[in-house]
Design a protein around this motif. Structure first.
Motif, short mmCIF file in Angstrom:
data_model
loop_
_atom_site.label_atom_id
_atom_site.label_comp_id
_atom_site.label_asym_id
_atom_site.label_seq_id
_atom_site.Cartn_x
_atom_site.Cartn_y
_atom_site.Cartn_z
N LEU A 350 0.84 -1.26 -0.07
CA LEU A 350 0.15 0.13 -0.05
C LEU A 350 0.97 1.17 -0.07
CD1 LEU A 350 -2.88 -0.92 2.58
CD2 LEU A 350 -3.17 -0.69 0.03
N GLU A 351 1.86 1.29 0.68
CA GLU A 351 2.98 2.39 0.72
C GLU A 351 3.64 2.69 -0.56
OE1 GLU A 351 6.83 3.98 3.20
OE2 GLU A 351 5.81 1.81 3.78
N MET A 354 0.73 4.19 -2.87
CA MET A 354 0.42 5.72 -2.41
C MET A 354 1.66 6.60 -2.81
SD MET A 354 -2.45 4.96 -1.31
CE MET A 354 -3.16 6.57 -0.37
N GLN A 360 -6.32 6.47 -6.80
CA GLN A 360 -6.63 5.45 -6.31
C GLN A 360 -7.56 4.42 -6.88
OE1 GLN A 360 -7.78 5.78 -2.27
NE2 GLN A 360 -6.13 7.17 -1.64
N HIS A 361 -8.52 5.30 -7.59
CA HIS A 361 -9.56 4.36 -8.28
C HIS A 361 -9.25 3.78 -9.66
CE1 HIS A 361 -9.85 8.32 -10.82
NE2 HIS A 361 -10.15 7.55 -11.67
N TRP A 365 -7.94 -3.93 -6.45
CA TRP A 365 -7.31 -4.56 -5.61
C TRP A 365 -8.13 -5.87 -5.32
CZ3 TRP A 365 -3.10 -3.49 -2.73
CH2 TRP A 365 -2.91 -4.18 -1.36
N VAL A 374 -7.09 -1.96 4.29
CA VAL A 374 -6.82 -1.47 2.90
C VAL A 374 -7.87 -0.37 2.52
CG1 VAL A 374 -7.08 -2.00 0.34
CG2 VAL A 374 -5.99 -3.78 2.01
N ARG A 375 -9.10 -0.63 2.94
CA ARG A 375 -10.18 0.48 2.78
C ARG A 375 -10.04 1.77 3.70
NH1 ARG A 375 -14.00 -3.71 1.59
NH2 ARG A 375 -14.28 -4.19 4.00
N ILE A 377 -6.91 2.85 4.62
CA ILE A 377 -5.88 3.68 4.01
C ILE A 377 -6.05 4.14 2.45
CG2 ILE A 377 -3.47 3.36 3.26
CD1 ILE A 377 -2.85 1.36 5.50
N SER A 378 -6.73 3.28 1.70
CA SER A 378 -6.87 3.65 0.24
C SER A 378 -8.54 3.24 0.03
CB SER A 378 -6.25 2.71 -0.52
OG SER A 378 -4.62 2.93 -0.21
N ASP A 380 -10.55 4.44 -1.94
CA ASP A 380 -11.02 4.69 -3.34
C ASP A 380 -10.66 3.48 -4.23
OD1 ASP A 380 -12.49 7.33 -2.79
OD2 ASP A 380 -10.67 8.24 -3.32
N PHE A 381 -9.84 2.75 -3.73
CA PHE A 381 -9.74 1.38 -4.56
C PHE A 381 -10.87 0.68 -4.98
CE2 PHE A 381 -4.99 0.23 -2.89
CZ PHE A 381 -4.53 1.19 -3.20
#
Length: 479
Positions: A350-351, A354, A360-361, A365, A374-375, A377-378, A380-381
């Motif tokens: 994830l790091e 980012m 992100q979109h 994932w 995951v949700r 931190i990110s 909009d994945f």
């Protein structure tokens, strides 16, 4: 005594004609199956590799052998029918009897082997019928029509009324079956034209593996050059914490690890430090093994470039994806328990994502582990699942995409998911006919080894436009 001997010979020849006919239909069915399996030849080679540890293209020898056996049996059957037409016995030579027996046994063994080792692949037969059934039906009608004169001749020459009755019933039964077959033919491509959805997006499976070594930077560049809508890749983590791209657990198939680190060739790929991984050649195997029989189509410069590819880092792919504004499907590989970063692999990946700056979109994932983290931190994945579940359960988990093998889902399920705003990404789709069927079914995206070929398909290969009533009847039959 003579009459009894003649009767025995006649019955013996009839038996061999039945064996020849059975062998013909079995080899025809096997040939058809193996031809349609062309979409999954690479999967078959991978399947054999996992069991033998040796990579080779086994699919083509099987196809050539099958075609040769079918041609041989078809030739013998035509000769037999010619003999019967002029009122002669078949008189099959003993060498041909051995050949027919060997072909029959080999075909039965092949069918049983596939059923035992690769049973799920039979599904492609039913899917292929959605594209070929109307044409196979026409072929069957033509064949039975051509046989009519032969049957009529045998009927006229028959001395026994019982034989005439059996012959007549058998032929009319086949004709009746062919007459009723259209009632069972269903295809998503029989539809109202307005119901045809948008073209499924095409993701390059590990890049463009027919044009460059899989999961290398060149492979992803080739996918982008050929207008792929995105790419799919497999992410692993080196022993010192660097995310890199590799599908196999071992490095032997796609790198020269046997030459560079022969004593560690059987070690899991993630147990190598990045300083070791970046020394490996990840492209020479492609030009040597030619896994898709496509190396000859490359220019001299591309061939040389392909032979000198290195293992690709995840951040290199993300930089390329960001610059090209394409989506990336990330399939994270499980690490060995003893890996030093086994517990925080997700965080490191994830790091890396980012820090790359990719939107992100644009990231799909797949990994199920720590989805909540995951949700957070990110957020909009695009969250996708590799397992089918109830729609309500998927939505509750924040999942709005399904990533499945094309044979794991049917048209009804695709349309049900679509109606609930769940998209489908199916893998691995290489053949235009299969892409066309999935397009008609309403699939939103596919991954492909042949994105450059599918991008040339402007519309479904065939689309049978029907009236509203016919469409409704088709749906009833199909569902």
């Amino acid at each position: 005594m003579l009459n009894a001997w003649m009767l025995f010979l006649f019955q013996w020849e009839c038996l061999w004609f039945l064996i020849l006919s059975l062998t013909f239909f079995l080899t025809l069915s096997w040939f058809y199956f193996w031809w349609e399996v062309h979409n999954d030849y690479d999967e078959f080679n991978w399947f054999v590799y996992n069991r033998t540890g040796y990579w080779s293209d086994w699919s083509i020898p099987v196809l050539v052998t099958t075609a040769a056996g079918f041609t041989y049996i078809a030739f013998l059957l035509v000769l037999a029918l010619c003999h019967i037409t002029v009122g002669q016995q078949m008189n099959l030579h003993w060498l041909h009897k051995i050949g027919v027996t060997a072909t029959l046994v080999a075909t039965v063994v092949a069918i049983i082997s596939i059923d035992q080792l690769w049973k799920e692949e039979w599904n492609i037969l039913f899917i292929s019928f959605q594209a070929t059934a109307p044409f196979l039906h026409v072929g069957g009608v033509v064949a039975i029509t051509l046989l009519a004169w032969l049957v009529a001749g045998q009927f006229a020459r028959a001395e026994r009324a019982s034989f005439q009755v059996v012959l007549c019933i058998a032929y009319l039964s086949v004709v009746l079956a062919l007459y009723l077959v259209p009632l069972t033919i269903s295809s998503p491509c029989i539809m109202l034209k307005k119901d045809l959805g948008s073209r499924p997006a095409i993701f390059g499976h590990r890049g463009a593996p027919m044009m460059a070594p899989e999961n290398t930077l060149m492979s992803f560049q080739k996918a982008i050059e050929n207008k792929a809508d995105g790419v799919q890749t497999d992410v692993s983590l080196s022993h010192d914490g660097v995310p890199f791209l590799m599908h196999d657990n071992l490095l032997r198939r796609t790198t020269n690890v046997d030459e560079k680190f022969s004593e560690r060739a059987s070690v899991h790929s993630s147990m190598f430090n990045w300083t070791d991984l970046e020394q490996l050649n990840a492209g020479e195997w492609f030009t040597t093994n030619d896994p898709f029989w496509t190396v000859h189509s490359l220019s001299a410069s591309d061939s040389a470039k392909a032979a000198n590819q290195s293992v690709c880092r995840l951040d290199d792919l993300l930089s390329l994806a960001k610059a090209s504004n394409i989506s990336v499907i990330l399939n994270l590989q499980d690490l060995p328990v003893e890996h030093p970063y086994n517990n925080n692999f997700i965080n490191i990946t994830l790091e890396t994502i980012m820090n790359s700056g990719i939107l992100q979109h644009m990231v799909v994932w797949l990994h199920d582990k720590d989805r909540q983290l995951v949700r957070q931190i990110s957020p909009d994945f695009q969250q996708a699942s590799e397992s089918k579940r109830e729609v309500s359960a998927l939505i509750a988990d924040g999942i709005f995409s399904l990533y499945l093998r094309y044979s794991q889902i049917n048209v009804k399920e695709v349309r049900e998911y679509t109606s609930r705003n769940l998209s489908t990404i199916l893998y691995t789709v290489n053949e235009p006919w299969l892409y066309s069927v999935l397009w008609c079914a309403g699939v939103k995206s596919v991954t492909s080894d042949a994105s450059h070929i599918l991008k040339q398909v402007p519309s479904p290969i065939w689309l049978m436009v029907c009236s509203s009533k016919q469409s409704e009847l088709q749906k009833r039959i199909f569902y």
